[in-house]
Design an enzyme around this catalytic site. Sequence first.
Site, PDB file in Angstrom:
ATOM      1  N   CYS A 196       3.393  -6.374   1.901  1.00 45.83           N
ATOM      2  CA  CYS A 196       4.336  -7.357   1.351  1.00 45.83           C
ATOM      3  C   CYS A 196       3.991  -8.800   1.700  1.00 45.83           C
ATOM      4  CB  CYS A 196       5.776  -7.008   1.727  1.00 45.83           C
ATOM      5  SG  CYS A 196       5.998  -6.151   3.288  1.00 45.83           S
TER       6      CYS A 196
ATOM      7  N   ARG B 204      -2.952   1.230  10.959  1.00 44.13           N
ATOM      8  CA  ARG B 204      -2.097   1.167  12.142  1.00 44.13           C
ATOM      9  C   ARG B 204      -2.799   1.831  13.314  1.00 44.13           C
ATOM     10  NH1 ARG B 204       3.881   2.099   9.250  1.00 44.13           N
ATOM     11  NH2 ARG B 204       3.535   0.408   7.776  1.00 44.13           N
TER      12      ARG B 204
ATOM     13  N   GLN C 136      -1.506   2.960   0.601  1.00 43.83           N
ATOM     14  CA  GLN C 136      -0.151   2.898   0.045  1.00 43.83           C
ATOM     15  C   GLN C 136      -0.237   2.610  -1.448  1.00 43.83           C
ATOM     16  OE1 GLN C 136       2.202  -0.021   2.124  1.00 43.83           O
ATOM     17  NE2 GLN C 136       2.934   1.487   3.588  1.00 43.83           N
TER      18      GLN C 136
ATOM     19  N   ASP D 144       1.603   0.810  -3.295  1.00 44.86           N
ATOM     20  CA  ASP D 144       2.666  -0.138  -3.043  1.00 44.86           C
ATOM     21  C   ASP D 144       2.955  -0.990  -4.280  1.00 44.86           C
ATOM     22  OD1 ASP D 144       4.531  -1.136  -1.376  1.00 44.86           O
ATOM     23  OD2 ASP D 144       3.150  -2.154  -0.028  1.00 44.86           O
TER      24      ASP D 144
ATOM     25  N   HIS E 132       5.567  -4.568  -5.376  1.00 38.46           N
ATOM     26  CA  HIS E 132       6.620  -5.531  -5.062  1.00 38.46           C
ATOM     27  C   HIS E 132       7.054  -6.242  -6.326  1.00 38.46           C
ATOM     28  CE1 HIS E 132       4.732  -4.910  -1.093  1.00 38.46           C
ATOM     29  NE2 HIS E 132       5.998  -4.864  -0.745  1.00 38.46           N
TER      30      HIS E 132
ATOM     31  N   LYS F 168      18.585   0.167   1.133  1.00 40.43           N
ATOM     32  CA  LYS F 168      17.559   0.847   0.351  1.00 40.43           C
ATOM     33  C   LYS F 168      18.021   2.206  -0.132  1.00 40.43           C
ATOM     34  CE  LYS F 168      15.320   2.244   4.661  1.00 40.43           C
ATOM     35  NZ  LYS F 168      14.198   3.071   5.101  1.00 40.43           N
TER      36      LYS F 168
ATOM     37  N   HIS G 279      10.741  -3.733  -2.715  1.00 36.40           N
ATOM     38  CA  HIS G 279       9.581  -2.955  -2.262  1.00 36.40           C
ATOM     39  C   HIS G 279       9.726  -1.568  -2.886  1.00 36.40           C
ATOM     40  CE1 HIS G 279       9.005  -5.567   1.482  1.00 36.40           C
ATOM     41  NE2 HIS G 279      10.172  -5.940   1.034  1.00 36.40           N
TER      42      HIS G 279
END
Lengths: 580, 580
Positions: B275, B304, B322, B324, B326, B409, B455
């Site tokens: 993000c 990570r 991911q 992902d 946005h 969420k 997200h």
Amino acid sequence: MASLEEKRHTLAHLLAAAVAERYPHAKPTIGPAVDNGFYYDFDFSGGAAPKEGDLASLQAAIEELLPSWTDMSGTEVSKKDAEDRFSGNPFKLELIKEIADKGETITLYTSGGFTDLCRGGHSEKPAHDIRVGSFMLERIAGAYWRGDEKNPMLTRIYGLAFDTKEELEAYQTQQEEARARDHKKLGKELDLFTFSELVGPGLPLWTPKGTLVRDLLDAYVFQLRTKEGYQKVEIPHITKKELYETSGHWDKFKDELFRITTREGHEFAMKPMNCPHHTQIYARRQWSYRELPQRYSNTTTCYRDEQSGELSGLSRVRAFAQDDAHVFCRMQDVKTEFLKVWDIIHTFYPTFGFELKVRFSKYDPLHPENYLGDTKVWDTAEDMLLEILEEKGIEYMDGTGEAAFYGPKLDFIASDSMGRNWQVATIQLDMLQPERFDLYCINENGDKERIVMIHAAIMGSIERFLSILIEHTAGAFPTWLAPVQVLVLPISAEKHADYANKVAVALRAKGVRVELDGANDSLGKRIRSGKNMKVPYLLVIGDAEVEAGTVSVESRTSKLDPMTVADFSELVAKEIEERT
Amino acid sequence: MASLEEKRHTLAHLLAAAVAERYPHAKPTIGPAVDNGFYYDFDFSGGAAPKEGDLASLQAAIEELLPSWTDMSGTEVSKKDAEDRFSGNPFKLELIKEIADKGETITLYTSGGFTDLCRGGHSEKPAHDIRVGSFMLERIAGAYWRGDEKNPMLTRIYGLAFDTKEELEAYQTQQEEARARDHKKLGKELDLFTFSELVGPGLPLWTPKGTLVRDLLDAYVFQLRTKEGYQKVEIPHITKKELYETSGHWDKFKDELFRITTREGHEFAMKPMNCPHHTQIYARRQWSYRELPQRYSNTTTCYRDEQSGELSGLSRVRAFAQDDAHVFCRMQDVKTEFLKVWDIIHTFYPTFGFELKVRFSKYDPLHPENYLGDTKVWDTAEDMLLEILEEKGIEYMDGTGEAAFYGPKLDFIASDSMGRNWQVATIQLDMLQPERFDLYCINENGDKERIVMIHAAIMGSIERFLSILIEHTAGAFPTWLAPVQVLVLPISAEKHADYANKVAVALRAKGVRVELDGANDSLGKRIRSGKNMKVPYLLVIGDAEVEAGTVSVESRTSKLDPMTVADFSELVAKEIEERT
């Protein structure tokens, strides 16, 4: 007659003389010839420094001095004499000490009453050799003494210089064109990529349009590779140190590696290349010779810890996506596999109108210490590459000494629309990593047989390729690659929007990337905006078009006759399909 | 009647009693109930330690002791008394000191003549409550005292325990099934991914088949997103520290960040999420409200620094891609944009036969300190999500206190074929990062208006989704996702290879992924291999098929009637097209 380099070097002296006249407090330091002219670095800390606006007057001063510089000659002097002459100039004193320490002779060159410390290489008759109009002071920039940021900042004055006025002008025109095509400027205008101060320099962020272009290029390369039996693989961007210790890259790349120490204290690095990771995919199981070659293709980001000062747009970045591939095969397959990559390269580059040259990068028998492996193996490998070149009947450049330490290679050089050359694709034969990672197959006799690896990047890095392509095309990508392929422009929002929308829908159904620019701005402004965005086709929709069920088509180069939507769709679809 | 947890805890005491009988030198340490039974950690360093083969005899010892454990009760004792009783056991002495230091009471529990230091929570009548057959010693493993690798290594004995024999057996059957479906085992058998000791743990390398599956899944998600107006963007995997200081992630994630210090001394980190990078793409220019929402989709690897001990197959990795996205939009667009993602999720998961539940993760009014922002904004945001849930008329779980610190969420939980639940997709409303990064649009009045971010990950991480999908399907992917969709098996190399090849070519022309397994092995072996690889369709080609111009089709579940190649092509193509 003096060479161009000698004339450029002489002009640096003339610049120093002009500066000495106008800025008596200036301390001259070093002033060499460079490949488009010359520069000279001065310390102006004792008083005023010239600004860009003062360049014209300095230029006039040089032109005034030039006729008096009839002869230029050097004299050998003692260290003491040199030190006395430059006693107020610590920069020159540092240079004098260095020359003396090396035991070299110290020479001073004089012309027109101006003397400078110099090792020579000038025009002997400046007034005769150098023509007014063939040189021009260009710009002023800061530069650290000896390029080291711990040293004082000096003022560098750059000059352009050529043999003739015509050549200078041609160079300036080309520079102007290059500036207009600068990918950093066009990348922003075409909204392809951006940089963020928070993310950091050398780390481009790709917008939707830029990402589309990258993906289209990558998909094209993979389409060509698929035909040759390549398959995609995927790898992480980091690895334990051990992988690079085994491959030999840890030592070779250690300064450029982004290194990581994990919370458990293990040493990791971000990958600067992909081959060692790919060996580990090959090594996951045992292979029969029947299953070879294994051809792994992988477009993935590599990372190098480049110095901030060396970063530039997309040309030199810290993060770059390689369209990498590695072929794991037997020595006997090398020629066939090289030819497959050769074909891919010779399909890919001509698509964009690049001309290709090839360099045969070979072992240097005078420097065997630069290479690993047996000379016999090198001979076999080079013979194989030579066979390919001969079979292709192509002229190639000799690249003796240009081989990788692990094997010979074919390097491809593309000429762009401005006549500039760029080393792009490469095919490399690697006999070293299979040895280091113990890669083998089981051959016909049931024995373990050492295999070889071929490294084959087509674009090299997508970032660098795009920087070249943007400048080559001035941002006017071929239609198949244009982020927006067709822009539909209804003249009036009320009267033409419905029809314009129908046209857009019909084109989208054919897979064409269409945008509709409604009538918020004047038609002229919208057409200009479409042209600035280098959209291949603008369709203007007015009463006539609505009535006749046609579109008026303006391509980037010409206006076409009005045609039906069906005909236009076919025209565009064909152009996309054929990548013309 | 004792609860299951109390019975499990009691069994840990029984195990300690049995061990004390057989291994008098053993020092018991800690023995809790766990969610499928219990364990007890012992120090056997004073003599022999039990091996897996000794578990049956320990089990028999427990069963023998059980009838004598009619009552179990606790007594409060002084620190001194407790220390005297466990004087030879430094582990218990450490626990006693801790309890005393905290000012808590020290209790000892006794049954069947065996006493242990314990805070209670047992069956009061073990012999009555616990049934022989409902528990079973399972396995032995090493474990550090208090989980710290600096402490001595102890021996942990695990036991399974349920209320009844039937429940124990059901659990064991399910475990067996889970082991057979273990994605680590199947991932290797199906040749989807691999790990390398040189690259490091938690960093999967993806084979051609695995990469194909990843790409197909990702393309499916993007196909669904494209319909909703999403566009792809691309970002580097690293950033300057400043980006995460601004977003607030630096503090929150600092232990899990892979950090880098560049050669110039700047601090960088590998991205653990996307993000903050995406905000910088949005922030590249000013936006009119007319141009919103901007919907950025990006499948990209996040990193990570997980601890080695926590890594497991694809479920817990250090590198994960991911899928992902946005959405940058105005507050008023939130509902519409949530519904778009809702639809994508409810198309994607049912494709694989997952059932979905939804949790509404909200602000906890009892703990306002866990959240940022005005309660009024939270109310508006939660009302918006509630409206969606009500419009959908769906039952949902209350997730009060489960909101992100930046907003509420919707979390989606998928049930797999073994009845296990996995939290998968999520849609989050973020009002914080737009504030921190000063993201806005120009609204109808020409004013700057703060926007919000949504997200929205569909798979979450491809690695974790694949680990779930492999176990859900036991590796038998739907045909559209199978790396090899059809395997053609000529019975005889001489007689049937030509026709088999023609069949393969015909299917490939339809876009079907076909492999031909020539006649090097027996037909039976090749069929077994095809079944092990979970290929959806096996086509056996013999005389009859060549003669009739048909194929004999064996699907994963049944034999179909022979059919023409054209009919079969159509059947497979339809199945792929419809993702059934």
